[in-house]
Each structure stands twice: as structure tokens, then as C-alpha cells.
Design an enzyme around this catalytic site. Sequence first.
Site, PDB file in Angstrom:
ATOM      1  N   HIS A 349       0.849  -1.197   0.000  1.00 36.05           N
ATOM      2  CA  HIS A 349       0.000   0.000   0.000  1.00 36.05           C
ATOM      3  C   HIS A 349       0.890   1.254   0.000  1.00 36.05           C
ATOM      4  O   HIS A 349       1.761   1.399   0.857  1.00 36.05           O
ATOM      5  CB  HIS A 349      -0.955   0.008   1.194  1.00 36.05           C
ATOM      6  N   ALA A 350       0.672   2.143  -0.972  1.00 39.94           N
ATOM      7  CA  ALA A 350       1.568   3.283  -1.170  1.00 39.94           C
ATOM      8  C   ALA A 350       1.603   4.202   0.053  1.00 39.94           C
ATOM      9  O   ALA A 350       0.586   4.431   0.702  1.00 39.94           O
ATOM     10  CB  ALA A 350       1.132   4.087  -2.392  1.00 39.94           C
ATOM     11  N   HIS A 379      -0.110  11.918  -5.955  1.00 40.78           N
ATOM     12  CA  HIS A 379      -0.679  11.922  -4.606  1.00 40.78           C
ATOM     13  C   HIS A 379       0.439  11.784  -3.556  1.00 40.78           C
ATOM     14  O   HIS A 379       0.544  12.577  -2.617  1.00 40.78           O
ATOM     15  CB  HIS A 379      -1.694  10.780  -4.462  1.00 40.78           C
ATOM     16  N   GLU A 380       1.276  10.781  -3.745  1.00 40.00           N
ATOM     17  CA  GLU A 380       2.353  10.538  -2.780  1.00 40.00           C
ATOM     18  C   GLU A 380       3.370  11.676  -2.784  1.00 40.00           C
ATOM     19  O   GLU A 380       3.873  12.089  -1.734  1.00 40.00           O
ATOM     20  CB  GLU A 380       3.042   9.201  -3.073  1.00 40.00           C
ATOM     21  N   HIS A 383       2.400  14.444  -0.573  1.00 40.39           N
ATOM     22  CA  HIS A 383       2.745  14.260   0.847  1.00 40.39           C
ATOM     23  C   HIS A 383       4.181  14.724   1.098  1.00 40.39           C
ATOM     24  O   HIS A 383       4.462  15.439   2.059  1.00 40.39           O
ATOM     25  CB  HIS A 383       2.647  12.780   1.245  1.00 40.39           C
ATOM     26  N   GLU A 407      -3.796  14.833   2.392  1.00 43.86           N
ATOM     27  CA  GLU A 407      -4.232  13.972   1.282  1.00 43.86           C
ATOM     28  C   GLU A 407      -4.548  14.773   0.018  1.00 43.86           C
ATOM     29  O   GLU A 407      -4.624  14.216  -1.070  1.00 43.86           O
ATOM     30  CB  GLU A 407      -5.464  13.163   1.708  1.00 43.86           C
ATOM     31  N   HIS A 511      -6.940   0.356   5.391  1.00 47.91           N
ATOM     32  CA  HIS A 511      -6.905   1.291   6.517  1.00 47.91           C
ATOM     33  C   HIS A 511      -7.569   0.764   7.782  1.00 47.91           C
ATOM     34  O   HIS A 511      -7.326   1.300   8.864  1.00 47.91           O
ATOM     35  CB  HIS A 511      -7.534   2.617   6.096  1.00 47.91           C
ATOM     36  N   TYR A 521      -9.807  11.298   3.595  1.00 51.16           N
ATOM     37  CA  TYR A 521      -9.917  11.203   2.138  1.00 51.16           C
ATOM     38  C   TYR A 521     -11.210  11.846   1.633  1.00 51.16           C
ATOM     39  O   TYR A 521     -11.249  12.376   0.532  1.00 51.16           O
ATOM     40  CB  TYR A 521      -9.817   9.750   1.678  1.00 51.16           C
TER      41      TYR A 521
HETATM   42  O1  X8Z Z   1      -4.417   5.234   0.960  1.00 47.66           O
HETATM   43  C1  X8Z Z   1      -4.354   6.038   0.048  1.00 47.66           C
HETATM   44  C2  X8Z Z   1      -3.007   6.544  -0.447  1.00 47.66           C
HETATM   45  C3  X8Z Z   1      -2.010   6.648   0.646  1.00 47.66           C
HETATM   46  S1  X8Z Z   1      -2.363   7.904   1.776  1.00 47.66           S
HETATM   47  C4  X8Z Z   1      -2.475   5.611  -1.494  1.00 47.66           C
HETATM   48  N1  X8Z Z   1      -5.493   6.445  -0.577  1.00 47.66           N
HETATM   49  C5  X8Z Z   1      -6.819   5.974  -0.181  1.00 47.66           C
HETATM   50  C6  X8Z Z   1      -7.013   4.517  -0.520  1.00 47.66           C
HETATM   51  O2  X8Z Z   1      -6.192   3.943  -1.238  1.00 47.66           O
HETATM   52  O3  X8Z Z   1      -8.009   3.938  -0.070  1.00 47.66           O
HETATM   53  C7  X8Z Z   1      -5.569   7.417  -1.664  1.00 47.66           C
HETATM   54  C8  X8Z Z   1      -7.003   7.444  -2.070  1.00 47.66           C
HETATM   55  C9  X8Z Z   1      -7.783   6.836  -0.953  1.00 47.66           C
HETATM   56 ZN    ZN Z   2      -2.168   9.809   0.970  1.00 49.38          ZN
END
Ligand code: X8Z
Ligand code: ZN
Length: 621
Positions: A349-350, A379-380, A383, A407, A511, A521
Site C-alpha cells: 500500500h503506497a 498523490h504521494e 505528501h 491527502e 486502513h 480522504y
Molecule cells: O491510501 C491512500 C493513499 C495513501 S495515503 C495511497 N489512498 C486511499 C485509498 O487507497 O483507499 C488514496 C485514495 C484513498
Molecule cells: Zn495519501
Amino acid sequence: MEWRVAAIISLWLIAGAYSFPSVSDSFENDLESQARLFLAEYDRQSSEKCFNAANANWNYATDIRDETEKIKLQKSLENSKFQKEAWKNITIQFKTRENFQDPVLVRTLKKIAIIGTSASALPEERLKEFKQLQNTMSKIYSTAKTCAYEDVTECNLSLDPDLTKIMKESRDEQQLRHAWKEWHDKVGVPIRQYYKPYVDFSNEIAKTNNFSDAGAFWLREYESETFKEEIEQLWQTLKPFYQQMHAYVRAKLRDTYGDQFTEDGLIPAHLLGNMWAQSWENIYSLVVPFPEKTSIDVTEQMKQQGYTPLKMFQVSDEFFTSLGLIPMPPEFWKESLLEKPNDREVVCHASAWDFCNRKDFRIKQCTVVTTKDLITVHHEMGHVQYYLQYKDQPLIFRRGANPGFHEAVGDTLALSVITPKHLKEIGLLDDSTPIDDYETSINFLLSMALEKIAFLPFGYLIDKYRWDIFDGTVEPSNYNAHWWKLRREYQGIKPPVERSEENFDAGAKYHVPADVEYLRYFVSKVIQFQFHRSLCLEAGQYDPEDPRKPLHNCDIYRSKAAGSKLAAGLAMGSSRPWPEAMKVMTGQDKMDASAIREYFKPLEDWLILQNAKLAQPPGWQ
Ligand code: X8Z
Ligand code: ZN
């Protein structure tokens, strides 16, 4: 006793050695000077602890093994222990901090007092248990393997890239159903047993911090008593648009998967191109309004041009610096992990990392060469740009104005990058492709809405779900039923196979086992359009009066004016309440859905007409 802890205590003892006759102005002034001294030392030591913890965490996340896990736990506990000492000292020594003259000092002490307790409200052994529990859950998630549809004895498919690719590309309903079920069974089910104990721990920590439960504890970061209501209000404003999207997509999907739909109006969750049905851009080709017109999926172009993950990050860095923002430092390019290694397990997960030393910033991402990942790269990078902008703040303020701001930064820039105009400029869209006609704009806006508008109810419900669990509204015996109740109510989707209380489908979303708050988000999706609108005005690329300059076509590329406006807000970190940062960046001090509505206005109008024509009343049972 560890020497750093000893040092900070001795600092406190020195301060405490003064005896003061009464609480007078000079007493407070002296105490304020002492507090500053204390904080300088706290900052130094805390940064070091934070670095050690981040480093050990990085070593684990990029190489999941028992050994790296052990060290990660140890460093994390050391950090917590230090924070606990600092917190004790502050509460004893600076009891009267609320009367201090200097508001920055008051804010600093207040933040340390909370963060300190959150890291260590539990006795050391219990804290260790909690951290182990968190690790167990996220390890299940990150290392899960599933079996193939074609050959159920082949069981080494990972989420990234295997299942993600199936969800994105397959149009075989049975195969999609299989992938969906495999993932939810292999991850959600084993995580279920850990969730109740996790909830109890989280609540205990929140309570020792004087919050009613862990949900309230998460919300503290937004510094508003009415935040929940404001979010609900935003959702109510955007819901009719979501329902139009839902009705349109449902009608189109019926053409492909007719037999999967019933009278209830719900969309089966495995048909939306994404494991969690959280954003729907991957089914663009099934729902494209004007197939004969241009579409902006540039994946093929990127592949043809030999794009690599590294190249994607370089393109992104170039965009940031074109605005006069800070380039990624050499350490970033040297230490980041931009591709999935094949010789070890990693957390795919990024994520973007701040090592708390003003020097080391990294990204960890299992990047694949696709348009979607190009957006995630931005997106990254957003950050990291935030980290770089606020790096000279004291450690305690090196955070987003609120979690949603963090975010939103990269996404805001990506709103420019993804415009057909910009894609032409960087050679990912053929120069001769017509892009200014109405149909092409609708195609473009629909693809954006599949990402942004489809996400809204998901972005809201994940935490709505967890708030209900944390505050006891939902019992463990109803964990899965409640998940699907909210999924149905907010997103209008249903599970593709029968579910029971053996399952824990929320646990199959990163998450949840990783203990990351998610409302950020939702907030981000709304405020990034406020940021975009403001930066576009600043760059002279948007004119509400001029139909040739609509918001969705705006590209702020090379606008130093836009860049400095953004930087001014980011550099504040969390040193001031978020409305102040927002004011600097947008002139507004509230979240507001008008920018996102403005951006999508032509599409919303088009959808309403289209759904009327297709006789698709929005909504579901
Ligand atoms: O978790 C993330 C990023 C890292 S902060 C990749 N996002 C959420 C997800 O993947 O559920 C970005 C969009 C929503
Ligand atoms: Zn993020």
C-alpha cells in the site's frame, strides 16, 4: 534509565529548582522562557526518537520478516516511552500553560500533551500487546495470498499487482466474483478475531486522553466541535450528484452484466473495477458516454514510450518544480522504493515517509505503469512536498493543517496534470487529438467523476462504520451486517456472494487493519477542488465568466504565482488551526462543495438529462 530520558528530566529538575512566590506576570514569563527551553530540548530528542522509529518501520515495511518486525516494535516502544516522560514533565511543570501569553507556546504544549498520552497512556506491557495486535492485523493484510480462478491449486496471487489487475481488466463476472471472494475471505476472516480487542485498546487510549471513544479521538485533529455535522452537510449537498452517477453507471453495467441486476437497484460490488468499489475509473470503457470521441486513458501511450516507475516520479517532480515548489532531495531518489521487489515481502500500500530529521523523505509504492498509478504518484509526491514545505517547523507542527490537507496536495496538482491539455503538453496525448468539443469534455468529466464522485460515500462510510463500533452502537455480533448496511445505504452496492458474521469485510480494506483514520480522504476530495479553483484563478487559467476557460480544463503548470500561494499554506504545517491555512490558500476558511460542483457542472447537467432519457430514476432500495 536511558540517557535522553534522563536529560529531559534533568532539564525539568533545573526548571523546577526555582521557587516562585506566587503566580504573577513575571512568574508566567519566567515559566514561559523555561517552557521554550524545555521545548527546544524536547524537539531535539523527540526528533531523534522519531527518526529511529521511522527507520525501523521503513526497514520492516520494505522487508517483512520476524527480525525487522521485532526491531520495529522495540523502536516504536522506545519512542512511546520517551513521549510519556515528556508528557509527564509537561503536565507537572507547565500546569498553568493555558494562561501563557504566547499562543504558539500554548498550542505546542497542548499538542504534546495529547500526542504524548496517545502514544503511551497504557502501561508498557499493555502498549506492547496493542502494538503487536496492530502488527498482526496489518501483516495478514500485506502478506495475504489468494488462489487463481483458472486453477484453484495455484495460490500465490497478491493484491498488488495480481488481484488489482483482475478487478481492473477482467470483464468475466465469474472471475471477478472469485477474486472478490478470495480477497475478502483470505483477509477479512482471519482479521476478524483481532478487531474487538483492537477496539477495546483504542477506546482505552482515547478515554485516558479524556475523549469519549476512539472515534472522537480521531476527530480531534480537525479541531472543530461541529465537524461531523459539517461533513454530513457536505455529503447531503453532493449526494444527488452521486445518485445520478450511480443510476447512469448501473444502466450501462446492465448492458454488460444484465443478469447480475435485480429490482433493488443496487450494484454488485465486484463489477466496479476496484476491489472495494471505492472508485470506478477502471470501468470507464464500459460506461464511456461518447465512445467515438477521445478518452484520456494514457496507459498505452506510457507503455509505448517506455515509461518506468522512476520516469513517472520524475515527470511528477518536474510538475512540482515548474510551480517553483521544492524538488525531491538526493536522499529521496536514492532511498525510495518505487517498484515491488520480487525477493521479499513488502507492504505494497503506497505511502510517503518523513524521517523527522529534515533530510530523509521517501516514498514506498509498488508502482505499475498505468494512468491510475500516475495519479497516485502525484498523490504521494504531494505528501512529500508538504513534508519539505514545513520541515523547518518544530516537530510537533510538522503535520498537515488537518489530515485532509495532507491527502489533498498531490491530488490538487494531479487535477492539472490529468487535463487533456496538459497530457498533450507532456506528449502523452497526440497533438492532433481534438479535445475542446463538448463530447470530449463530457468523456473527460465522466472519467474524473468515476474517480472523485464515486469515492465520496465510501470516503465517508469507512469512518462512520468505525465511529459506530467505537462508541458501542454496533456490537461485535453485528460487525459485518452493519458494514453492508452502510455500504447499501451510502454507496448503493451489495455483496456478490452471501455474507455472514464469520466474515469481516471491512477488514479487507487496508486502513481498517492498519488503524488509519479515513475521513481524511473524504475531506480531501472536497477541499482539493477548493485548492484547485483558487490556484487556477491565481494562475489566470480559470475564468468563471469565460466559457473557454472552464475549471476542469485548467492547468496550473509553470505558474509560480499558484505555487507560492500553495507553498504559503503548506509551510504553516499544523502551527495554526486549519481554517487559517485554508484562508491563505483559498481565501475561504470553510470546507465548501461549491468548487467540486462547479468543476463537474456540465457533467451533472448531462447525467440528469441522460438518466431521464434512459428512464433511470436515481436511487435504490
Ligand atoms: O491510501 C491512500 C493513499 C495513501 S495515503 C495511497 N489512498 C486511499 C485509498 O487507497 O483507499 C488514496 C485514495 C484513498
Ligand atoms: Zn495519501
